[in-house]
Design a protein around this motif. Structure first.
Motif, PDB file in Angstrom:
ATOM      1  N   GLN A  39      43.727  14.667  68.578  1.00 46.03           N
ATOM      2  CA  GLN A  39      43.162  14.637  67.235  1.00 46.03           C
ATOM      3  C   GLN A  39      41.660  14.350  67.292  1.00 46.03           C
ATOM      4  O   GLN A  39      40.869  14.974  66.574  1.00 46.03           O
ATOM      5  N   ALA A  40      41.264  13.418  68.158  1.00 47.41           N
ATOM      6  CA  ALA A  40      39.842  13.093  68.291  1.00 47.41           C
ATOM      7  C   ALA A  40      39.050  14.296  68.788  1.00 47.41           C
ATOM      8  O   ALA A  40      37.962  14.593  68.259  1.00 47.41           O
ATOM      9  N   GLN A  45      34.977  18.426  67.789  1.00 47.41           N
ATOM     10  CA  GLN A  45      34.549  19.823  67.883  1.00 47.41           C
ATOM     11  C   GLN A  45      34.212  20.380  66.503  1.00 47.41           C
ATOM     12  O   GLN A  45      33.238  21.127  66.346  1.00 47.41           O
ATOM     13  N   ALA A  46      34.999  20.028  65.492  1.00 53.53           N
ATOM     14  CA  ALA A  46      34.763  20.535  64.143  1.00 53.53           C
ATOM     15  C   ALA A  46      33.436  20.047  63.573  1.00 53.53           C
ATOM     16  O   ALA A  46      32.868  20.675  62.672  1.00 53.53           O
ATOM     17  N   ARG A  95      34.228  23.409  73.156  1.00 57.04           N
ATOM     18  CA  ARG A  95      33.221  24.475  73.081  1.00 57.04           C
ATOM     19  C   ARG A  95      31.950  24.167  73.871  1.00 57.04           C
ATOM     20  O   ARG A  95      31.288  25.093  74.362  1.00 57.04           O
ATOM     21  N   TRP A  96      31.595  22.903  73.993  1.00 54.37           N
ATOM     22  CA  TRP A  96      30.348  22.537  74.658  1.00 54.37           C
ATOM     23  C   TRP A  96      30.649  21.640  75.854  1.00 54.37           C
ATOM     24  O   TRP A  96      31.792  21.212  76.049  1.00 54.37           O
ATOM     25  N   PRO A  97      29.676  21.341  76.696  1.00 53.53           N
ATOM     26  CA  PRO A  97      29.957  20.588  77.925  1.00 53.53           C
ATOM     27  C   PRO A  97      30.588  19.217  77.679  1.00 53.53           C
ATOM     28  O   PRO A  97      30.336  18.556  76.668  1.00 53.53           O
TER      29      PRO A  97
END
Length: 250
Positions: A39-40, A45-46, A95-97
């Motif tokens: 969930q975290a 990411q959102a 999505r990102w590092p």
């Protein structure tokens, strides 16, 4: 800071630190902790571009593994509804590092969690092991393919077949760690890595991460089936119960 009892989320300028907080179990992952982490990750990411930093809220501990008491209750149905496989894949596909800050043992599911991150920064207390075969099961939530992809088959065989524990210096030399720093400087070293990442284009980082993932081998389908068979074996039940009794005796 926000989060549930087992997961703490702290937002900084270019990074979001997600802390595992289960010190009474040495941060061993049970189903509730795995779901809280999922969930975290989704919420972080959102919220938009950020470096995700995974760490422990307790000095000297990373994640000691998956809770054996929880594992001992699993069977084929749980193996084919793989909570940890989804957790680690969600982390790997963030999505990102992502960076794991490792101050203490990363064993079993803890190592699989660290391996799902793009980079690993450790203190001298960092130690790595895959003890699952000693419990009658396998590192079936990504450990098999991620450790061999990252550090090579020789290291994977030592971890899985022999049960070697790889200390921090050897982990750095073998590719399991990207940076090794004194424990007191761990956060600052991670901050420096984050700053270097954040100077780049978030979109270029995102697309580069997708490109790098295209070349990775994966054994997840086989691992799911094999782990289901192992969960329901008498051997696994005997070994896990013995492990639990040894812990109680201590």
């Amino acid at each position: 800071m926000s989060g549930t009892g087992t997961v703490q989320v702290t937002r900084r300028e270019n990074a979001t630190w997600i802390g595992v907080h289960r010190p009474e179990k040495r941060n061993a992952l049970d189903l509730a902790a795995s779901r809280a982490l999922r969930q975290a990750f989704e919420e972080v990411q959102a919220a938009g571009p950020t470096v995700l930093v995974l760490h422990s809220t307790t000095p000297g501990i990373f994640v000691s593994g998956t809770d054996v008491g929880d594992l001992a209750k699993r069977g084929v149905e749980e193996a084919l509804d793989p909570v940890n496989v989804r957790l680690f894949e969600q982390l790997a596909s963030f999505r990102w590092p992502t960076v794991a800050a490792i101050d203490g043992p990363a064993f079993g599911g803890g190592l699989e969690l660290a391996l799902a991150c793009d980079l690993r920064v450790g203190s001298p207390a960092a130690r790595f092991a895959l003890p699952e075969p000693s419990l009658g099961i396998m590192a079936g939530a990504g450990g098999n393919h991620r450790v061999s992809n990252l550090a090579g088959l020789a290291v994977a065989r030592r971890l899985i077949y022999v049960g070697d524990v790889i200390e921090a210096e050897a982990a750095l030399a073998g590719g399991l760690l990207d940076r090794l720093t004194p424990a007191a400087e761990l956060d600052a070293t991670v901050d420096a890595v984050v700053a270097s990442i954040a100077r780049r284009s978030w979109r270029a980082l995102e697309l580069s991460k997708l490109a790098l993932r295209l070349g990775q081998r994966d054994t997840t389908v086989f691992d799911l089936v094999a782990q289901g068979l192992l969960y329901e074996s008498d051997d696994a039940a005997t070994r896990m119960n013995a492990f639990i009794e040894r812990r109680r005796a201590k």
